[in-house]
Design a protein around this motif. Sequence first.
Motif, PDB file in Angstrom:
ATOM      1  N   UNK A 172       0.809  -1.234   0.000  1.00  0.00           N
ATOM      2  CA  UNK A 172       0.000   0.000   0.000  1.00  0.00           C
ATOM      3  C   UNK A 172       0.835   1.273   0.000  1.00  0.00           C
ATOM      4  N   UNK A 173       2.067   1.186  -0.492  1.00  0.00           N
ATOM      5  CA  UNK A 173       2.962   2.339  -0.403  1.00  0.00           C
ATOM      6  C   UNK A 173       2.544   3.515  -1.272  1.00  0.00           C
ATOM      7  N   UNK A 174       1.665   3.284  -2.236  1.00  0.00           N
ATOM      8  CA  UNK A 174       1.287   4.391  -3.119  1.00  0.00           C
ATOM      9  C   UNK A 174       0.149   5.236  -2.555  1.00  0.00           C
ATOM     10  N   UNK A 175      -0.338   4.892  -1.372  1.00  0.00           N
ATOM     11  CA  UNK A 175      -1.467   5.628  -0.779  1.00  0.00           C
ATOM     12  C   UNK A 175      -1.017   6.383   0.463  1.00  0.00           C
ATOM     13  N   UNK A 176      -1.436   7.643   0.569  1.00  0.00           N
ATOM     14  CA  UNK A 176      -1.049   8.458   1.716  1.00  0.00           C
ATOM     15  C   UNK A 176      -2.260   8.919   2.516  1.00  0.00           C
ATOM     16  N   UNK A 177      -3.401   8.259   2.317  1.00  0.00           N
ATOM     17  CA  UNK A 177      -4.609   8.624   3.047  1.00  0.00           C
ATOM     18  C   UNK A 177      -4.934   7.534   4.061  1.00  0.00           C
ATOM     19  N   UNK A 178      -6.162   7.455   4.469  1.00  0.00           N
ATOM     20  CA  UNK A 178      -6.618   6.399   5.371  1.00  0.00           C
ATOM     21  C   UNK A 178      -7.396   5.333   4.608  1.00  0.00           C
ATOM     22  N   UNK A 179      -8.400   5.734   3.857  1.00  0.00           N
ATOM     23  CA  UNK A 179      -9.326   4.788   3.238  1.00  0.00           C
ATOM     24  C   UNK A 179      -8.632   3.915   2.199  1.00  0.00           C
ATOM     25  N   UNK A 180      -7.958   4.528   1.219  1.00  0.00           N
ATOM     26  CA  UNK A 180      -7.304   3.746   0.171  1.00  0.00           C
ATOM     27  C   UNK A 180      -6.118   2.956   0.702  1.00  0.00           C
ATOM     28  N   UNK A 181      -5.454   3.519   1.695  1.00  0.00           N
ATOM     29  CA  UNK A 181      -4.330   2.829   2.350  1.00  0.00           C
ATOM     30  C   UNK A 181      -4.808   1.497   2.916  1.00  0.00           C
ATOM     31  N   UNK A 182      -5.970   1.505   3.554  1.00  0.00           N
ATOM     32  CA  UNK A 182      -6.524   0.275   4.128  1.00  0.00           C
ATOM     33  C   UNK A 182      -7.113  -0.640   3.054  1.00  0.00           C
ATOM     34  N   UNK A 183      -7.817  -0.064   2.090  1.00  0.00           N
ATOM     35  CA  UNK A 183      -8.461  -0.874   1.056  1.00  0.00           C
ATOM     36  C   UNK A 183      -7.458  -1.578   0.156  1.00  0.00           C
ATOM     37  N   UNK A 184      -6.219  -1.075   0.112  1.00  0.00           N
ATOM     38  CA  UNK A 184      -5.189  -1.728  -0.701  1.00  0.00           C
ATOM     39  C   UNK A 184      -4.907  -3.159  -0.223  1.00  0.00           C
TER      40      UNK A 184
END
Length: 386
Positions: free
Chosen positions: A129-141
């Motif tokens: 999930x390194x390409x996400x810097x938020x909460x929602x997408x970081x978790x959904x990855x």
Amino acid sequence: MKISTIRIYRIEGGGLRPVLVEIETDEGISGFGEAGVAYGYGAPALAGMLEDMAAQIIGRNASEIRMIWQDLYDQSFWAKGGGAITFAALSAIELALWDIKGKAANLPVHELLGGAMRSQVKLYANGWNHEHDDVVNWAKAAARPLADGFRSLKSYPFAHELLDGTFRHVSARAVDDGRFKRAVERVKALRAEVGPDIELMLDLSGGVADDQLIRFLDTCRDLDITWIEEPLDPFNLAGLSKVASRHAIPIAVGERVYGRAGFRNVLDTGAVSIVMPDIANCGGMFEAVQIAGMAETYNARVSPHNCASSLCSAASLSLCAAIPNAMNLEVYPYFSDANTYVQVLENPPEQAIGQDGTLQVNTMPGLGIAVDRKAIAPFLSHTIDA
């Protein structure tokens, strides 16, 4: 079986800079090892250290692994006391010698160490999930590694992800309130996303000071976290006992600890439940086996750190096969997504992961690797001949 030629390769691609060493004997058997400093700083220094060490072992009997290791440790001067560059170079040479010994005997390395303790090794996924810097997408990855069969996931709740898929750890021992709250919400969202049956490990990389660490661990108390990794700076051994006394989440440390003596100091704190030697920088295969044996006497398990090329994954798989207290093995299954990534093996373990999130133990001679010589040829850095 004398060491006749040593080649050093400085690979670069996909955000990694693995350093490989090839040791060739006068009987035509070659072995490969890797120095486990494939990210961060140090690749040029490591190539130089390998060149220095190579000059000391040319012409020696390649089967005398322990004697060569001991001489390099004792005579390098700087190995005593630890250190990533020296120990990574020592590890790479030692792994290459085990690869040679296994090939000469036509046996996997774990057979030379007493035989396999298990037929398959449990894995956990990192780097999903390194390409996400938020909460929602970081978790959904997490959906991707779960779909690929992984049942254990590790993540970095405090890290700052960048657009190129890399990330930055905490600097100066603190984050602002916004990033602190984001770290808390990330972990809660991740647990909600994956459900109760998936193992979650959180790596803090020694990032935050006690005030934020205590508050963060309090929020994780009821989230069934398998371990907290590096809650403190690796130098701060005394602080580990304080953390362990305040929180029940198991503590895992060791990727930046070197040699048996370093791990003895960690285990003597009484605070650590999981040790994480990196086979390519802790001192090599036999050093890691000894570390595991020592950990067993402290009632601790072993989860090898592994963040380098696929060669390191294969070597670490042999380690996990050989020790009784292996817990799981770290893999980065999506390194190869990067267009410039250099795959150094023709048979990378990451491409053989089962739908149950495990890898079968190697049955090939040596470390079980088939090096892609065409892929690494452009990265040849030094050649040392007898």
